[in-house]
Write a protein that holds these residues in place. Structure first.
Motif, PDB file in Angstrom:
ATOM      1  N   LEU A   1       0.787  -1.149   0.103  1.00 44.75           N
ATOM      2  CA  LEU A   1       0.123  -0.101   0.011  1.00 44.75           C
ATOM      3  C   LEU A   1       0.839   1.203  -0.072  1.00 44.75           C
ATOM      4  CD1 LEU A   1      -2.502  -1.041   2.895  1.00 44.75           C
ATOM      5  CD2 LEU A   1      -3.004  -0.918   0.476  1.00 44.75           C
ATOM      6  N   THR A   2       0.617   2.044  -0.850  1.00 46.68           N
ATOM      7  CA  THR A   2       1.070   3.663  -0.579  1.00 46.68           C
ATOM      8  C   THR A   2       0.416   4.377   0.322  1.00 46.68           C
ATOM      9  OG1 THR A   2      -0.481   4.492  -2.040  1.00 46.68           O
ATOM     10  CG2 THR A   2       1.689   3.513  -3.114  1.00 46.68           C
ATOM     11  N   GLU A   3       0.777   5.318   1.024  1.00 46.03           N
ATOM     12  CA  GLU A   3       0.333   6.140   2.083  1.00 46.03           C
ATOM     13  C   GLU A   3      -1.005   6.991   1.501  1.00 46.03           C
ATOM     14  OE1 GLU A   3       1.437  10.068   4.852  1.00 46.03           O
ATOM     15  OE2 GLU A   3       3.109   8.744   4.133  1.00 46.03           O
ATOM     16  N   ALA A   4      -0.869   7.090   0.317  1.00 45.49           N
ATOM     17  CA  ALA A   4      -2.101   7.880  -0.236  1.00 45.49           C
ATOM     18  C   ALA A   4      -3.364   6.858  -0.388  1.00 45.49           C
ATOM     19  CB  ALA A   4      -1.790   8.452  -1.632  1.00 45.49           C
ATOM     20  N   ARG A   5      -2.908   5.532  -0.899  1.00 49.12           N
ATOM     21  CA  ARG A   5      -4.004   4.581  -0.976  1.00 49.12           C
ATOM     22  C   ARG A   5      -4.492   4.182   0.642  1.00 49.12           C
ATOM     23  NH1 ARG A   5      -5.581   0.734  -5.372  1.00 49.12           N
ATOM     24  NH2 ARG A   5      -6.986  -0.413  -4.043  1.00 49.12           N
ATOM     25  N   SER A   6      -3.592   4.202   1.635  1.00 42.81           N
ATOM     26  CA  SER A   6      -4.230   3.961   2.650  1.00 42.81           C
ATOM     27  C   SER A   6      -5.010   5.159   3.238  1.00 42.81           C
ATOM     28  CB  SER A   6      -2.908   3.883   3.937  1.00 42.81           C
ATOM     29  OG  SER A   6      -1.919   2.782   3.402  1.00 42.81           O
ATOM     30  N   GLN A   7      -4.553   6.391   3.124  1.00 45.91           N
ATOM     31  CA  GLN A   7      -5.557   7.482   3.387  1.00 45.91           C
ATOM     32  C   GLN A   7      -6.581   7.373   2.781  1.00 45.91           C
ATOM     33  OE1 GLN A   7      -4.609   9.555   5.981  1.00 45.91           O
ATOM     34  NE2 GLN A   7      -6.655  10.573   5.600  1.00 45.91           N
ATOM     35  N   ALA A   8      -6.899   7.101   1.402  1.00 50.88           N
ATOM     36  CA  ALA A   8      -8.201   6.859   0.885  1.00 50.88           C
ATOM     37  C   ALA A   8      -8.933   5.945   1.364  1.00 50.88           C
ATOM     38  CB  ALA A   8      -7.810   6.673  -0.643  1.00 50.88           C
ATOM     39  N   PHE A   9      -8.327   4.919   1.994  1.00 53.44           N
ATOM     40  CA  PHE A   9      -9.081   3.819   2.661  1.00 53.44           C
ATOM     41  C   PHE A   9      -9.679   4.286   4.188  1.00 53.44           C
ATOM     42  CE2 PHE A   9      -9.026  -0.248   5.347  1.00 53.44           C
ATOM     43  CZ  PHE A   9     -10.203  -0.983   4.904  1.00 53.44           C
ATOM     44  N   ILE A  10      -8.657   5.068   4.595  1.00 48.63           N
ATOM     45  CA  ILE A  10      -9.302   5.591   6.113  1.00 48.63           C
ATOM     46  C   ILE A  10     -10.541   6.592   5.704  1.00 48.63           C
ATOM     47  CG2 ILE A  10      -8.425   7.151   7.926  1.00 48.63           C
ATOM     48  CD1 ILE A  10      -5.801   5.707   7.587  1.00 48.63           C
ATOM     49  N   VAL A  11     -10.419   7.430   4.630  1.00 49.22           N
ATOM     50  CA  VAL A  11     -11.531   8.217   4.398  1.00 49.22           C
ATOM     51  C   VAL A  11     -12.776   7.487   4.204  1.00 49.22           C
ATOM     52  CG1 VAL A  11     -12.287   9.863   2.952  1.00 49.22           C
ATOM     53  CG2 VAL A  11     -10.090  10.357   3.817  1.00 49.22           C
ATOM     54  N   LEU A  12     -12.562   6.395   3.503  1.00 47.61           N
ATOM     55  CA  LEU A  12     -13.826   5.569   2.988  1.00 47.61           C
ATOM     56  C   LEU A  12     -14.073   4.881   4.462  1.00 47.61           C
ATOM     57  CD1 LEU A  12     -15.537   3.886   1.160  1.00 47.61           C
ATOM     58  CD2 LEU A  12     -13.844   2.157   1.235  1.00 47.61           C
ATOM     59  N   LEU A  13     -13.768   4.489   5.109  1.00 47.18           N
ATOM     60  CA  LEU A  13     -14.115   3.971   6.593  1.00 47.18           C
ATOM     61  C   LEU A  13     -14.572   5.074   7.624  1.00 47.18           C
ATOM     62  CD1 LEU A  13     -10.911   1.502   7.643  1.00 47.18           C
ATOM     63  CD2 LEU A  13     -13.306   1.034   6.639  1.00 47.18           C
ATOM     64  N   GLN A  14     -14.069   6.075   7.383  1.00 44.16           N
ATOM     65  CA  GLN A  14     -14.769   7.271   8.249  1.00 44.16           C
ATOM     66  C   GLN A  14     -16.203   7.653   7.829  1.00 44.16           C
ATOM     67  OE1 GLN A  14     -11.506  10.099   7.932  1.00 44.16           O
ATOM     68  NE2 GLN A  14     -10.656   9.509   9.935  1.00 44.16           N
ATOM     69  N   ARG A  15     -16.349   7.312   6.492  1.00 39.94           N
ATOM     70  CA  ARG A  15     -17.893   7.666   6.056  1.00 39.94           C
ATOM     71  C   ARG A  15     -18.649   6.527   6.507  1.00 39.94           C
ATOM     72  NH1 ARG A  15     -15.730   8.963  -0.235  1.00 39.94           N
ATOM     73  NH2 ARG A  15     -14.970  11.075   0.337  1.00 39.94           N
ATOM     74  N   LEU A  16     -18.283   5.401   6.805  1.00 40.51           N
ATOM     75  CA  LEU A  16     -19.338   4.394   7.343  1.00 40.51           C
ATOM     76  C   LEU A  16     -19.845   4.519   8.488  1.00 40.51           C
ATOM     77  CD1 LEU A  16     -16.962   1.339   6.324  1.00 40.51           C
ATOM     78  CD2 LEU A  16     -19.115   2.355   4.850  1.00 40.51           C
ATOM     79  N   ASN A  17     -21.103   4.204   8.566  1.00 37.35           N
ATOM     80  CA  ASN A  17     -21.768   4.284   9.988  1.00 37.35           C
ATOM     81  C   ASN A  17     -21.351   3.247  11.080  1.00 37.35           C
ATOM     82  OD1 ASN A  17     -23.707   5.083  11.854  1.00 37.35           O
ATOM     83  ND2 ASN A  17     -25.355   4.613  10.643  1.00 37.35           N
ATOM     84  N   ILE A  18     -20.277   3.366  11.601  1.00 36.97           N
ATOM     85  CA  ILE A  18     -19.695   2.414  12.613  1.00 36.97           C
ATOM     86  C   ILE A  18     -19.784   3.074  14.066  1.00 36.97           C
ATOM     87  CG2 ILE A  18     -17.678   1.122  13.101  1.00 36.97           C
ATOM     88  CD1 ILE A  18     -17.095   1.147  10.385  1.00 36.97           C
ATOM     89  N   ALA A  19     -20.423   2.253  14.889  1.00 33.71           N
ATOM     90  CA  ALA A  19     -20.243   2.688  16.243  1.00 33.71           C
ATOM     91  C   ALA A  19     -19.410   1.720  16.990  1.00 33.71           C
ATOM     92  CB  ALA A  19     -21.578   2.436  17.054  1.00 33.71           C
ATOM     93  N   THR A  20     -18.386   2.176  17.861  1.00 36.62           N
ATOM     94  CA  THR A  20     -17.431   1.305  18.493  1.00 36.62           C
ATOM     95  C   THR A  20     -18.109   1.152  20.028  1.00 36.62           C
ATOM     96  OG1 THR A  20     -16.003   3.017  18.960  1.00 36.62           O
ATOM     97  CG2 THR A  20     -15.212   1.729  17.045  1.00 36.62           C
ATOM     98  N   ASP A  21     -17.835  -0.249  20.555  1.00 34.06           N
ATOM     99  CA  ASP A  21     -18.122  -0.491  21.858  1.00 34.06           C
ATOM    100  C   ASP A  21     -16.956   0.256  22.889  1.00 34.06           C
ATOM    101  OD1 ASP A  21     -19.830  -1.994  23.676  1.00 34.06           O
ATOM    102  OD2 ASP A  21     -17.971  -3.360  23.881  1.00 34.06           O
ATOM    103  N   THR A  22     -17.517   0.820  23.530  1.00 31.63           N
ATOM    104  CA  THR A  22     -16.854   1.613  24.551  1.00 31.63           C
ATOM    105  C   THR A  22     -16.311   0.517  25.810  1.00 31.63           C
ATOM    106  OG1 THR A  22     -18.424   2.530  25.649  1.00 31.63           O
ATOM    107  CG2 THR A  22     -17.226   3.949  23.815  1.00 31.63           C
ATOM    108  N   ALA A  23     -16.936  -0.429  25.889  1.00 31.38           N
ATOM    109  CA  ALA A  23     -16.939  -1.369  26.974  1.00 31.38           C
ATOM    110  C   ALA A  23     -16.036  -2.462  26.675  1.00 31.38           C
ATOM    111  CB  ALA A  23     -18.400  -1.852  27.518  1.00 31.38           C
TER     112      ALA A  23
END
Length: 108
Positions: free
Chosen positions: A29-51
């Motif tokens: 992976l390139t850093e640019a490709r990784s960053q694009a993936f991170i942006v995609l993940l941030q657009r998803l409706n994901i809730a993380t379990d705090t417990a």
């Protein structure tokens, strides 16, 4: 489905970080490709379990011992707590999911 939310163990964010870092280190992976993936993940409706951490010492360790799936027992623990289906590609975790009577996620 629009509005559908995924609920994940807080371990998930660390796993994503690890996969990205390893992929970049191996030249997959390139850093640019990784960053694009991170942006995609941030657009998803994901809730993380705090417990996740609180359950790790009390409950998840028992699941990890019984199922032999290591840290991924946190995902099984969350599915057991919430009654939500669990999505995985790992054969060992799929086996543990079936043994625990947890529903496997199947996309439409």
């Amino acid at each position: 489905h629009a509005g559908t939310q995924a609920r994940l163990s807080s371990l998930w964010a660390l796993e994503v970080c690890n996969v990205i870092a390893r992929g970049e280190a191996k030249g997959l992976l390139t850093e640019a490709r990784s960053q694009a993936f991170i942006v995609l993940l941030q657009r998803l409706n994901i809730a993380t379990d705090t417990a996740t951490a609180a359950h790790a010492i009390r409950d998840t360790v028992h699941l990890a011992r019984r199922t032999n799936v290591g840290l991924r027992a946190a995902y099984l623990d969350l599915a057991l707590q919430t009654g939500l289906p669990l999505a995985t590609l790992g054969a060992d975790l799929k086996k543990a999911v079936q043994a625990a009577g947890v529903q496997s996620f199947a996309p439409n």
